[in-house]
Scaffold this motif. Sequence first.
Motif, PDB file in Angstrom:
ATOM      1  N   ASP A  72       0.862  -1.188   0.000  1.00 25.70           N
ATOM      2  CA  ASP A  72       0.000   0.000   0.000  1.00 25.70           C
ATOM      3  C   ASP A  72       0.900   1.239   0.000  1.00 25.70           C
ATOM      4  OD1 ASP A  72      -1.842   1.978   0.363  1.00 25.70           O
ATOM      5  OD2 ASP A  72      -2.843   1.072   2.074  1.00 25.70           O
ATOM      6  N   ARG A  73       1.006   1.894  -1.165  1.00 27.20           N
ATOM      7  CA  ARG A  73       1.860   3.084  -1.281  1.00 27.20           C
ATOM      8  C   ARG A  73       1.318   4.003  -2.374  1.00 27.20           C
ATOM      9  NH1 ARG A  73       4.896  -0.934  -4.030  1.00 27.20           N
ATOM     10  NH2 ARG A  73       5.247  -0.381  -6.215  1.00 27.20           N
ATOM     11  N   PRO A  74       1.746   5.257  -2.385  1.00 25.69           N
ATOM     12  CA  PRO A  74       1.251   6.209  -3.399  1.00 25.69           C
ATOM     13  C   PRO A  74       1.744   5.869  -4.811  1.00 25.69           C
ATOM     14  CG  PRO A  74       2.285   7.334  -1.521  1.00 25.69           C
ATOM     15  CD  PRO A  74       2.630   5.888  -1.392  1.00 25.69           C
ATOM     16  N   ASN A  75       1.097   6.530  -5.789  1.00 28.96           N
ATOM     17  CA  ASN A  75       1.479   6.481  -7.210  1.00 28.96           C
ATOM     18  C   ASN A  75       1.260   5.124  -7.878  1.00 28.96           C
ATOM     19  OD1 ASN A  75       2.300   9.197  -7.182  1.00 28.96           O
ATOM     20  ND2 ASN A  75       4.328   8.616  -6.419  1.00 28.96           N
ATOM     21  N   LYS A  76       0.517   4.237  -7.199  1.00 28.76           N
ATOM     22  CA  LYS A  76       0.169   2.968  -7.828  1.00 28.76           C
ATOM     23  C   LYS A  76      -1.139   3.112  -8.585  1.00 28.76           C
ATOM     24  CE  LYS A  76       0.589  -0.979  -5.695  1.00 28.76           C
ATOM     25  NZ  LYS A  76       0.548  -2.070  -4.702  1.00 28.76           N
ATOM     26  N   SER A  77      -1.327   2.255  -9.567  1.00 31.49           N
ATOM     27  CA  SER A  77      -2.585   2.230 -10.312  1.00 31.49           C
ATOM     28  C   SER A  77      -3.714   1.768  -9.392  1.00 31.49           C
ATOM     29  CB  SER A  77      -2.456   1.285 -11.504  1.00 31.49           C
ATOM     30  OG  SER A  77      -3.671   1.176 -12.211  1.00 31.49           O
ATOM     31  N   ALA A  78      -4.956   2.130  -9.763  1.00 30.71           N
ATOM     32  CA  ALA A  78      -6.098   1.820  -8.902  1.00 30.71           C
ATOM     33  C   ALA A  78      -6.575   0.377  -9.039  1.00 30.71           C
ATOM     34  CB  ALA A  78      -7.248   2.775  -9.217  1.00 30.71           C
ATOM     35  N   ALA A  79      -6.471  -0.198 -10.220  1.00 34.39           N
ATOM     36  CA  ALA A  79      -7.110  -1.492 -10.494  1.00 34.39           C
ATOM     37  C   ALA A  79      -6.186  -2.674 -10.234  1.00 34.39           C
ATOM     38  CB  ALA A  79      -7.594  -1.524 -11.934  1.00 34.39           C
ATOM     39  N   ALA A  80      -6.747  -3.724  -9.642  1.00 35.92           N
ATOM     40  CA  ALA A  80      -6.016  -4.982  -9.467  1.00 35.92           C
ATOM     41  C   ALA A  80      -6.048  -5.755 -10.782  1.00 35.92           C
ATOM     42  CB  ALA A  80      -6.658  -5.809  -8.357  1.00 35.92           C
ATOM     43  N   PHE A  81      -4.987  -6.527 -11.051  1.00 39.00           N
ATOM     44  CA  PHE A  81      -4.962  -7.326 -12.284  1.00 39.00           C
ATOM     45  C   PHE A  81      -3.942  -8.445 -12.154  1.00 39.00           C
ATOM     46  CE2 PHE A  81      -1.808  -3.952 -13.035  1.00 39.00           C
ATOM     47  CZ  PHE A  81      -0.704  -4.692 -13.474  1.00 39.00           C
ATOM     48  N   CYS A  82      -3.973  -9.341 -13.124  1.00 41.64           N
ATOM     49  CA  CYS A  82      -2.950 -10.379 -13.262  1.00 41.64           C
ATOM     50  C   CYS A  82      -2.377 -10.270 -14.667  1.00 41.64           C
ATOM     51  CB  CYS A  82      -3.544 -11.768 -13.043  1.00 41.64           C
ATOM     52  SG  CYS A  82      -2.377 -13.108 -13.381  1.00 41.64           S
TER      53      CYS A  82
END
Length: 598
Positions: free
Chosen positions: A351-361
């Motif tokens: 959990d940190r800033p500047n990551k994309s919002a959506a989960a994916f594989c």
Amino acid sequence: MKGTKYSQVWNLDNLFPDGSISFQFQEHIKYLETKVCNLEKELSHLNTPKEINETFKVAELIDSIGHIRTNLSQSNSYITCLLAQNTKDQTASILRGKTSSINARFETALKKLQKTLVKTDHQVWEDMLDTEVLSSYKFILSEWRKKAALLLTDDEESLVSDLMVDGYHAWGQFYHSLMGSLKVSVQIDGGKKELSIGQAINLRSHPAEEVRKESYNTLEKIWKENEEQFAKILNHIAGFRLQVYKKRRLENILEEPLMENRLKEETLNAMWTAVSKNKQPFTKYLNQKAKMNGDTKMKSYNFWAPLRKSNQKINYEEAVNFILEQFSKFGTEIESFSRHAFNNGWIEAEDRPNKSAAAFCASFPKSGESRVFMTYGNRITNVLTLAHEIGHAFHNHAMKPIKGINRQYPMCIAETASTFAEMIILDAALAKAESTEEKLFLLDEKLKRSVMNFMNIHSRFLFEKRFYEERKLGIVSSSRLNELMQEAIDEGYDGSFDNASIHSWVWTPHYYITKNPFYNFPYTFGYIFSLCIYAKAKDKGKAFENEYIDLLRDSGSMTTEDLVMKHLGEDITSETFWEKGIELCVRDVEEFISLTSS
């Protein structure tokens, strides 16, 4: 912060070291350019096959296409991962432009081959497909032949592909870039915090209602402030797609998504009819839960909330161990595969800033690996998301022995393994519940999945279908998009939602996917299909794992109707199949009402 033995930061260096400045990745892109250039040269000299002895030449081209596709997937997945872990990575954005150009050239070459093959005499074609070198590709090649009939001239297809790079696909990329740049400020844990969109959305399951409500209202304000930009993006994506449909004489906007999902329209209609007829129990569940919160109707910002105020937290190590324990009860293959993924840096969960919002594989077929991306927030919903994405990765793992062009399975099947894995974890948590309170908490989480698939996804489908019909007539304004969303939500949720987000069309990324339209109904399909598979798995125990893997491996080489008939013996064009799956969820509603009433 207490450390865990499982890293929450993935390892991309063993794929290509040094991230977006990787020399090896630059060389990989050059290699791809060379392979696509060679394919283009080969195709420039290819004539329509006239006799069966030309089969080997076609087989060589098929193998070459499979090889290029595998390497392209490796590149695309790597760039997707770079941009997801840091939405401000400008070098990765430039690399995406390069690979998009290669993708476009490859797709143009593939269409040229398909157009050449479609002209083959029917009997010669059938004889070629019966040969040893092509028989395993019979389904895919027959599918290509059908799709080729819809293609434009070579010049037109080339122009469309070129325009897609800096037009069509660029709009989709701009959406993710814009979404990644947005920040929201929310009062949490005694102070104001600046959060990414993904972090703010995660607060929808926060135990404190005031946090959920503030996050919801803050996000709605952000969507309102930016709705004109998002409306332009959505209109341009849909407008481009409709122009291509018009050129290809596709009048039914569902024709492409049905073709890509290898589904008959009667199957889709049967599914939605069954869903529409059986919404009342889930409306009853929502009303009951609203009543427990002191409301007459379910408020949207309370939907994902835990049933009771709870400080229960599940740290990452606990989540991983629980997933592995439950997978081991289903089969040795899925447990050992998942353990390998957790132990070898395949998961990005920090959990940190500047990551994309959506989960994916993301699949890396050349390396035989996957990478899972999410933001873990110590809640049961995060555990379920983690299991869901590991399910996708297991599907990729199951497809490893399958030849190149037979590895591509349709979207509706893509959501099957993920939903199945999620169901294993949720059902296991329910079985281990030691109190009525805990059982209600988990039963509520399970029912949220049913509501999402039977109500939310239905509303998405209704919105997208109606939006595309209106877009045929011209630009659809942001205010009209809000109206269409409200109408779709009212119908999808059977009028049981209060204060629903009319800006769902903004923050639902699936509407902005340029590769596939209507990425909504595959979720409902996969959910109900998974219920049926899960019921069979519980009956057979570990002995079912091999059958399950066989089903996954067949998913890229037959129609969806044939796949379900072969492995489950069910006719999915019948409403009866879908009603059987829905009935399993209705039992959860009955148990929930019984427990909460007492």
